[in-house]
Design a protein around this motif. Structure first.
Motif, mmCIF file in Angstrom:
data_model
loop_
_atom_site.group_PDB
_atom_site.id
_atom_site.type_symbol
_atom_site.label_atom_id
_atom_site.label_comp_id
_atom_site.label_asym_id
_atom_site.label_seq_id
_atom_site.Cartn_x
_atom_site.Cartn_y
_atom_site.Cartn_z
ATOM 1 N N PHE A 62 0.947 -11.020 -10.374
ATOM 2 C CA PHE A 62 -0.414 -10.677 -10.030
ATOM 3 C C PHE A 62 -1.198 -11.737 -9.110
ATOM 4 N N ARG A 63 -0.366 -12.664 -8.515
ATOM 5 C CA ARG A 63 -0.919 -13.437 -7.651
ATOM 6 C C ARG A 63 -0.579 -13.051 -6.022
ATOM 7 N N LEU A 64 -1.304 -11.901 -5.955
ATOM 8 C CA LEU A 64 -0.867 -10.955 -4.628
ATOM 9 C C LEU A 64 -1.275 -11.920 -3.345
ATOM 10 N N PRO A 65 -0.831 -11.807 -2.408
ATOM 11 C CA PRO A 65 -1.203 -12.593 -1.067
ATOM 12 C C PRO A 65 -2.073 -11.585 -0.413
ATOM 13 N N ASP A 66 -3.054 -12.330 0.434
ATOM 14 C CA ASP A 66 -3.943 -11.441 1.308
ATOM 15 C C ASP A 66 -3.618 -11.070 2.522
ATOM 16 N N ARG A 67 -3.452 -9.648 2.400
ATOM 17 C CA ARG A 67 -2.991 -8.836 3.521
ATOM 18 C C ARG A 67 -4.106 -8.048 4.164
ATOM 19 N N THR A 68 -5.356 -8.407 4.032
ATOM 20 C CA THR A 68 -6.232 -7.476 4.853
ATOM 21 C C THR A 68 -6.142 -7.319 6.148
ATOM 22 N N ALA A 69 -5.619 -8.683 6.851
ATOM 23 C CA ALA A 69 -5.553 -8.445 8.326
ATOM 24 C C ALA A 69 -4.334 -7.575 8.743
ATOM 25 N N ASP A 70 -3.529 -7.370 7.766
ATOM 26 C CA ASP A 70 -2.314 -6.541 8.164
ATOM 27 C C ASP A 70 -2.575 -5.070 8.025
ATOM 28 N N VAL A 71 -3.631 -4.577 7.396
ATOM 29 C CA VAL A 71 -3.879 -3.306 7.223
ATOM 30 C C VAL A 71 -3.919 -2.297 8.482
ATOM 31 N N GLN A 131 8.696 4.903 5.776
ATOM 32 C CA GLN A 131 8.577 3.490 6.196
ATOM 33 C C GLN A 131 7.568 2.651 4.955
ATOM 34 N N ALA A 132 8.124 1.761 4.356
ATOM 35 C CA ALA A 132 7.508 0.935 3.182
ATOM 36 C C ALA A 132 7.524 -0.245 3.384
ATOM 37 N N ALA A 133 6.185 -0.817 3.331
ATOM 38 C CA ALA A 133 6.262 -2.316 3.123
ATOM 39 C C ALA A 133 5.494 -2.853 2.009
ATOM 40 N N PHE A 134 6.221 -3.654 1.046
ATOM 41 C CA PHE A 134 5.771 -3.863 -0.223
ATOM 42 C C PHE A 134 5.024 -5.338 -0.067
ATOM 43 N N ALA A 135 3.812 -5.168 -0.289
ATOM 44 C CA ALA A 135 3.099 -6.671 -0.306
ATOM 45 C C ALA A 135 2.800 -6.800 -1.951
ATOM 46 N N ALA A 140 -10.252 -6.046 -1.985
ATOM 47 C CA ALA A 140 -10.326 -6.304 -0.422
ATOM 48 C C ALA A 140 -9.692 -5.511 0.405
ATOM 49 N N THR A 141 -8.527 -5.285 0.048
ATOM 50 C CA THR A 141 -7.486 -4.663 0.909
ATOM 51 C C THR A 141 -7.877 -3.296 1.236
ATOM 52 N N ALA A 142 -8.516 -2.482 -0.046
ATOM 53 C CA ALA A 142 -8.921 -1.261 -0.087
ATOM 54 C C ALA A 142 -10.133 -1.091 1.077
ATOM 55 N N HIS A 143 -11.223 -2.104 1.045
ATOM 56 C CA HIS A 143 -12.195 -1.888 1.630
ATOM 57 C C HIS A 143 -11.666 -2.042 3.118
ATOM 58 N N ALA A 144 -10.658 -2.841 3.635
ATOM 59 C CA ALA A 144 -10.219 -2.844 4.918
ATOM 60 C C ALA A 144 -9.512 -1.673 5.370
ATOM 61 N N ALA A 145 -8.905 -1.049 4.208
ATOM 62 C CA ALA A 145 -8.136 0.214 4.454
ATOM 63 C C ALA A 145 -9.037 1.323 5.081
ATOM 64 N N THR A 146 -10.342 1.396 4.389
ATOM 65 C CA THR A 146 -11.188 2.595 4.640
ATOM 66 C C THR A 146 -11.650 2.456 6.144
ATOM 67 N N ARG A 147 -11.484 1.310 6.752
ATOM 68 C CA ARG A 147 -12.070 1.240 8.190
ATOM 69 C C ARG A 147 -10.690 1.333 9.203
#
Length: 317
Positions: free
Chosen positions: A110-119, A49-53, A143-150
């Protein structure tokens, strides 16, 4: 919307590779690519199951990428949209590996959306590729990597790339920072040597694993090694095939590792030696399916044992 304990959020770029056509000097073929997009495609083709962001642009290349991802079964609900053009990577294959020359500036890619809230909705988050080092995407990746660690299992593949458009000192620093955050690191021996040039790659991997990570190092034709905290490293040889293409083989290996880990019921990283060997063998077979053909889309082995005694059939069978 894709998510859940076995879902993988893949953050990074989808771009176009311009690849030389065999027997046609000067002719380049436009081929969908980008390490994160390749990983998302591989996951979907292997039954994951892959979601591409990433972010898709407003040109014909972007429409090609969207079709490619959609047909494979990749979820695009978290993908950004832009009217800017798609980034290009001109491939330069050689005996020492694949080189690239990039056209990245002012692109949608390289204009990625902010998906930290979806992690938190995903069992694992993958980051890597050019997006990890190219601004403004690199800031979103960190930012997403930091969210993923939690909230999730953070998986990092530090694809080191050399090009005049990418500052080496800053990019290597960013990749080292991501590896320090990661729960799982998959890297080639060349990547590891670039990141920690003062140490032997084996020693660098042992140090990373010694801090509690699962570390996987690929060595091309010499196979792969898994380093697990508190255990001796284990290695498997590469699968012997007639080499047609090496572009995307590492991404297929990464997709296979993610597929294998998702079947363990909780994204286990403290693997026993036997389970680590099984993971590497599965990933090596999947990578070989790319090496033996043109293109970057992997095919699952016809019948490969996965954790819990399950079997995964060949894609399309």
């Amino acid at each position: 919307m894709t998510g859940g304990p076995q879902g993988v959020l893949v953050l990074g770029e989808a771009l176009i590779d311009l690849v030389p056509v065999a027997g046609e000097p000067g002719l380049l073929r436009a081929q969908p690519g980008g390490a994160p997009a390749n990983v998302a495609i591989g996951l979907a083709r292997l039954g994951g199951q892959a979601a591409f962001a990433g972010t898709l642009g407003g040109d014909g290349f972007a429409r090609t990428l969207e079709r490619w991802l959609t047909v494979a079964g990749v979820e695009l609900g978290l993908c950004g949209r832009s009217d800017r053009p798609t980034a290009l990577a001109v491939a330069d294959p050689g005996e020492a590996g694949n080189g690239y020359h990039f056209h990245l500036q002012d692109t949608a890619t390289f204009r990625l959306p902010d998906r930290t809230a979806d992690v938190a909705r995903f069992g694992a988050v993958y980051v890597g590729g050019l997006a990890a080092v190219v601004d403004p995407a690199a800031r979103a990746v960190l930012a997403t990597a930091h969210a993923a660690t939690r909230h999730s299992l953070l998986v990092v593949d530090p694809n080191v790339r050399e090009d005049r458009t990418i500052g080496p000192e800053r990019s290597l620093g960013r990749l080292r920072e991501l590896c320090a955050l990661a729960h799982v690191v998959k890297a080639s021996d060349e990547d590891v040597a670039w990141l920690w040039p003062d140490r032997d790659p084996d020693e660098s991997c042992r140090r990373l694993a010694g801090e509690g990570r699962l570390v996987i190092m690929t060595r091309g034709a010499r196979g792969s090694t898994a380093y697990v905290h508190g255990a001796a490293p284990v290695s498997v040889p590469a699968v012997s095939v007639e080499v047609v293409n090496t572009i995307g083989a590492g991404d297929a290996f990464m997709a296979a590792v993610l597929t294998w880990l998702s079947t363990t019921g909780g994204w286990e990283r403290a693997l026993s030696p036997a389970r680590a060997v099984a993971m590497l063998e599965f990933a090596s077979l999947v990578a070989a399916s790319v090496v033996a053909q043109t293109g970057t889309e992997p095919t699952a082995p016809a019948a490969v044992g996965l954790p819990g005694g399950s079997m995964r059939p060949c894609a399309g069978s």
